[in-house]
Write a protein that holds these residues in place. Structure first.
Motif, PDB file in Angstrom:
ATOM      1  N   ILE A  44      -0.054   6.003   0.603  1.00 27.73           N
ATOM      2  CA  ILE A  44       0.683   5.245  -0.406  1.00 27.73           C
ATOM      3  C   ILE A  44       2.140   5.697  -0.397  1.00 27.73           C
ATOM      4  O   ILE A  44       2.503   6.695   0.234  1.00 27.73           O
ATOM      5  CB  ILE A  44       0.097   5.438  -1.822  1.00 27.73           C
ATOM      6  N   ALA A  81       7.906  -0.576  -9.085  1.00 28.27           N
ATOM      7  CA  ALA A  81       7.177  -1.731  -8.563  1.00 28.27           C
ATOM      8  C   ALA A  81       7.976  -2.440  -7.477  1.00 28.27           C
ATOM      9  O   ALA A  81       7.430  -2.823  -6.430  1.00 28.27           O
ATOM     10  CB  ALA A  81       6.847  -2.691  -9.698  1.00 28.27           C
ATOM     11  N   SER A  86       3.220   3.469  -5.641  1.00 30.94           N
ATOM     12  CA  SER A  86       1.935   3.516  -6.336  1.00 30.94           C
ATOM     13  C   SER A  86       1.827   4.708  -7.275  1.00 30.94           C
ATOM     14  O   SER A  86       0.941   4.740  -8.140  1.00 30.94           O
ATOM     15  CB  SER A  86       0.792   3.594  -5.313  1.00 30.94           C
ATOM     16  N   LEU A  87       2.721   5.687  -7.108  1.00 34.43           N
ATOM     17  CA  LEU A  87       2.593   6.959  -7.809  1.00 34.43           C
ATOM     18  C   LEU A  87       3.967   7.513  -8.127  1.00 34.43           C
ATOM     19  O   LEU A  87       4.881   7.440  -7.303  1.00 34.43           O
ATOM     20  CB  LEU A  87       1.835   7.955  -6.908  1.00 34.43           C
ATOM     21  N   PHE A 272       0.471   7.254 -12.751  1.00 30.38           N
ATOM     22  CA  PHE A 272      -0.044   6.274 -11.809  1.00 30.38           C
ATOM     23  C   PHE A 272       0.605   4.916 -12.076  1.00 30.38           C
ATOM     24  O   PHE A 272       0.638   4.449 -13.212  1.00 30.38           O
ATOM     25  CB  PHE A 272      -1.559   6.119 -11.942  1.00 30.38           C
ATOM     26  N   ASP A 274      -0.328   2.416  -9.615  1.00 26.50           N
ATOM     27  CA  ASP A 274      -1.480   1.682  -9.106  1.00 26.50           C
ATOM     28  C   ASP A 274      -2.716   2.075  -9.922  1.00 26.50           C
ATOM     29  O   ASP A 274      -3.123   3.245  -9.909  1.00 26.50           O
ATOM     30  CB  ASP A 274      -1.690   2.026  -7.632  1.00 26.50           C
ATOM     31  N   LEU A 277      -5.731   4.331  -8.519  1.00 28.50           N
ATOM     32  CA  LEU A 277      -5.727   5.778  -8.342  1.00 28.50           C
ATOM     33  C   LEU A 277      -6.612   6.426  -9.397  1.00 28.50           C
ATOM     34  O   LEU A 277      -6.692   5.960 -10.539  1.00 28.50           O
ATOM     35  CB  LEU A 277      -4.307   6.323  -8.424  1.00 28.50           C
TER      36      LEU A 277
END
Length: 297
Positions: A44, A81, A86-87, A272, A274, A277
């Protein structure tokens, strides 16, 4: 300015940075340092939050009090975004911990104190096992680091991906800091066994980065290099962050390192982006962490 351009890779836009302005006056800021990350076999994009601040108190501007909150919300909900992250992760301490967790909601995982290992000066020694390996200084892009990461990535199930691109961007080109970067291989083979980067200033020899395939002799050679650098630079002690590799920690304790949670109080916080996760992946001791993961060293 030069250090920030290096840190945020200004030559590789876009830079995921959010700032709040009142006209031409800066009110608050949060920067994002991009990193490729692996989480239990999944690759990711992650952003490390850095240089997070508000100037409301310093500038005595009560109207700016919500600027930091808006910056952090925009960073997580819009900028991350748009960047495909994702993190989010970062390192903070003191009163800022509660702000990051409660206000900015970097609370997907409980804050984690990072272990700091310290060793006072000791004379350099070298075991017979370490003599089965050799070390060479490397500069710039080193393809062997990709091979090393391919061999060792299963040792670090949750980690920044420490391949050649990562080492080049994180440990090359700093305008003020020189990192001593060594590749360790068996004496009669070119297959990489370990990589280490040191920083030696301020009376301290820091192990900034360590990637290791589990062979004790390779780690003993890294230890020998550290002791030699300590002696040559007159450093008073050696230090490293090490979390997520209990085998290496056990060996380093045998080599004379001692420690526990970093006494500065620094913690890692995570948010997070995403929803796929899982916090279980980031359980204590599962996220491989060295000083290279932060922008502090």
């Amino acid at each position: 300015v030069e250090e920030w351009a290096w840190k945020y890779r200004a030559d590789q836009p876009p830079c995921p940075i959010v700032a709040a302005w009142d006209g031409d006056r800066l009110a608050a800021h949060n920067g994002g340092i991009a990193a490729d990350y692996q989480v239990d076999g999944r690759r990711i994009v992650a952003l490390q939050g850095a240089d997070t601040f508000s100037l409301a108190a310093a500038e005595r501007e009560p109207g700016w009090r919500d600027a930091w909150q808006r910056v952090m919300d925009h960073f997580a909900e819009v900028a991350a975004a748009e960047f495909g992250a994702s993190l989010l992760f970062g390192y903070t301490g003191g009163r800022a911990i509660s702000h990051m967790v409660a206000r900015a909601r970097w609370d997907s995982v409980s804050p984690r104190r990072i272990p700091l290992l310290v060793r006072r000066r000791r004379p350099p020694t070298r075991s017979m096992a370490s003599r089965l390996f050799r070390a060479r200084l490397i500069e710039g892009y080193e393809p062997a680091l990709d091979l090393l990461w391919e061999r060792v990535q299963d040792r670090y199930p949750v980690s920044v991906i420490r391949d050649a691109d990562h080492v080049r961007s994180r440990l090359s080109g700093h305008p003020a800091v020189r990192y001593h970067r060594w590749l360790i291989t068996p004496r009669w083979s070119s297959t990489p066994a370990a990589f280490v980067a040191f920083r030696t200033d301020g009376g301290v020899c820091r192990w900034v980065e360590l990637v290791w395939d589990g062979r004790p002799g390779a780690l003993e050679l890294v230890d020998h290099l550290s002791r030699r650098l300590t002696q040559q630079t007159g450093a008073e002690r050696e230090e490293l962050w090490l979390d997520g590799d209990p085998e290496a920690a056990e060996w380093l304790e045998l080599f004379g390192f001692e420690g526990g949670p970093d006494p500065s109080g620094v913690v890692r916080v995570i948010r997070f982006i995403d929803p796929g996760l899982n916090a279980d992946s980031f359980a204590p001791g599962r996220v491989y962490t060295t000083m290279a993961d932060a922008d502090l060293v």
